[in-house]
Design a protein around this motif. Structure first.
Motif, short mmCIF file in Angstrom:
data_model
loop_
_atom_site.label_atom_id
_atom_site.label_comp_id
_atom_site.label_asym_id
_atom_site.label_seq_id
_atom_site.Cartn_x
_atom_site.Cartn_y
_atom_site.Cartn_z
N ASN A 63 4.53 -10.30 -6.95
CA ASN A 63 5.35 -9.16 -6.54
C ASN A 63 5.92 -9.44 -5.16
OD1 ASN A 63 6.48 -6.68 -5.82
ND2 ASN A 63 4.88 -5.50 -6.85
N ALA A 65 7.40 -7.69 -3.08
CA ALA A 65 7.19 -6.63 -2.09
C ALA A 65 5.97 -6.91 -1.23
CB ALA A 65 7.03 -5.28 -2.80
N SER A 176 6.84 -0.57 0.27
CA SER A 176 7.58 -1.82 0.51
C SER A 176 8.30 -2.24 -0.76
CB SER A 176 6.62 -2.93 0.96
OG SER A 176 5.65 -3.19 -0.03
N PHE A 177 9.33 -3.01 -0.58
CA PHE A 177 10.05 -3.57 -1.72
C PHE A 177 10.54 -4.96 -1.35
CE2 PHE A 177 13.28 -1.43 0.77
CZ PHE A 177 14.37 -2.28 0.72
N ALA A 221 8.37 -3.62 -6.05
CA ALA A 221 8.08 -2.54 -5.11
C ALA A 221 6.59 -2.22 -5.18
CB ALA A 221 8.91 -1.30 -5.43
N GLN A 222 6.05 -1.73 -4.05
CA GLN A 222 4.65 -1.33 -3.97
C GLN A 222 4.54 -0.05 -3.15
OE1 GLN A 222 2.52 -4.71 -2.33
NE2 GLN A 222 2.10 -5.54 -4.37
N TYR A 223 3.67 0.85 -3.60
CA TYR A 223 3.38 2.06 -2.84
C TYR A 223 1.87 2.24 -2.79
CZ TYR A 223 2.89 6.90 -1.41
OH TYR A 223 2.51 8.04 -0.74
#
Length: 435
Positions: A63, A65, A176-177, A221-223
């Motif tokens: 990923n 991100a 983040s992405f 993307a990550q959250y």
């Protein structure tokens, strides 16, 4: 700047020594070969899980991100080699094969506050097999009173690899992405060579060749959602758009007779005949005190909507065209985890990362009208810190994996793989004061 140039040179050397085949599996004759999971050392210890993972001292290419979480003032370079032994079992007949392969080489650094950059070369697919079958023709030869035999020899080698550069950015806290842009290249050669015991019978051999070339784009993307002071959950998603590549697969058909020494050849080609599928991925990672991390990933590749090149003869008319129905959508389920008591402890065993993972891939190939093999795999791994006078942040990643491919009335494979990787983590960008 000099050290960045040195790292780029190391990456160029890595590209030049990439082996063209890292498998002996007959199943690699279908599609673009056996597809790689495209993971680095710490992912492999967890059997490839990584969509929701981000780490300050590891490159997570699963990923893009995640690059935003990289440490400042450091440069990371990660490379690995793999060794494997595969046991093949068909109707009680067993054989073993061994392989060694250069797996990957990636680098990463923080370019600005909350901005990370990564680059490297990764395997995309592997092709490598060589086997034959022999049978009676079931018709008397025109010149002999015995039933002649024929044999088909199937062989192939090569594969596709990807060189990429990516960037990840954290614009706001916990989100983040990022994106990876890559170039795919490689040669894949396959052949079916036909021969008869009766030299008066014409043989028909087919030679398939493709020079893979095309681009890849991956968005991620990550959250992260905090759950109190000790726990947090991160959701990660990735998407890769499918598209046609600039690959023109070819098929050379040769009809020959050893008595007359006459060869008839026909060359077929399909313009832009290879496509990459849409790919979707989603994963969750739960972190406890930043010591225990457990993640689950799901990935879907839409191969079912893509036709594959096939040579066919219908009503005595030969053709080489894209045929659908030979593949289905490919899913992958992965569960894995990482435990490290703490990198600040002095004890070596407290600083070791202990990893494990499981994966399942349902059948996505159709072979002679029946479902191809399903895949079950498991791994254990260790991330051992390297501590000496000059460095205390580099990591030796060791992974042992088991992969089983099986299908009813088809070849069963058991592969045992050992991967040895080294993550160099150097303090390159710090400015030191002299008193």
């Amino acid at each position: 700047m000099k050290k960045i140039i040195i790292a780029a040179c190391l990456l160029a050397v890595s590209v030049s020594v990439f082996a063209q085949s890292g498998t002996n599996s007959p199943y690699s004759q279908f599609g673009l070969g056996l597809l790689s999971d495209q993971s680095t050392g710490f992912n492999r210890g967890m059997n490839g899980v990584g969509f929701g993972f981000h780490d300050h001292n590891q490159v997570n290419v699963k990923n893009p991100a995640s690059y935003s979480a990289l440490d400042s003032l450091t440069f990371i370079f990660d490379a690995a080699v793999g060794f494997q032994v595969t046991n093949f079992n068909e109707n009680g007949i067993k054989k073993n094969a061994k392989n060694a392969d250069f797996e990957y080489a990636v680098g990463a650094f923080r370019a600005a506050r909350h901005v990370g950059v990564a680059f490297g070369v990764l395997p995309y697919s592997n092709v490598g097999y060589n086997y034959s079958n022999t049978a009676n023709v079931n018709a008397f030869s025109s010149t002999q009173s015995v039933n002649p035999t024929y044999s088909n020899t199937y062989s192939g080698d090569g594969g596709a690899h990807e060189v990429f550069v990516g960037v990840g950015w954290q614009p706001v806290k916990n989100f983040s992405f990022g994106a990876n842009a890559g170039y795919l290249w490689g040669d894949i050669d396959r052949s079916v060579v036909n021969s008869y015991s009766d030299s008066y019978v014409n043989t028909l051999s087919k030679y398939y060749k493709m020079k893979v070339k095309g681009y890849r784009l991956t968005f991620g993307a990550q959250y992260t959602l905090p759950l109190g002071k000790k726990d947090a959950v991160t959701l990660g998603v990735v998407y890769e758009p499918g598209h046609k590549t600039h690959t023109d697969p070819e098929c050379l058909v040769v009809s020959s007779n050893s008595q007359t020494s006459v060869n008839d050849t026909a060359l077929y080609s399909i313009k832009n005949g290879i496509s990459l599928p849409d790919r979707f991925g989603a994963g969750l990672m739960w972190s406890h005190l930043n010591r225990l991390k457990i993640g689950f990933d799901y990935q879907l590749e839409k191969w079912g909507s893509i036709g594959m090149p096939q040579y066919q003869v219908t009503n005595n008319v030969a053709s080489y065209s894209l045929v659908g129905g030979t593949m289905k959508d490919r899913s992958r389920f992965t569960l894995g985890g990482d435990y490290c008591r703490g990198e600040r402890y002095r004890s070596l065993f407290s600083r070791i990362h202990y990893r494990a993972g499981l994966s399942y891939v349902p059948s996505y190939q159709t072979i002679n009208g029946v479902d191809g093999p399903k895949e079950v795999s498991a791994s254990v791994g260790f991330g051992i810190p390297i501590i000496n006078t000059y460095n205390n942040r580099s990591i030796l990643n060791i992974t042992a994996s088991w992969i089983n491919r099986s299908a009813t009335n088809l070849i069963k494979e058991n592969t045992f793989m050992f991967t040895l990787g080294l993550t160099f983590n150097e303090r390159w960008f710090a400015k030191f004061k002299v008193e």
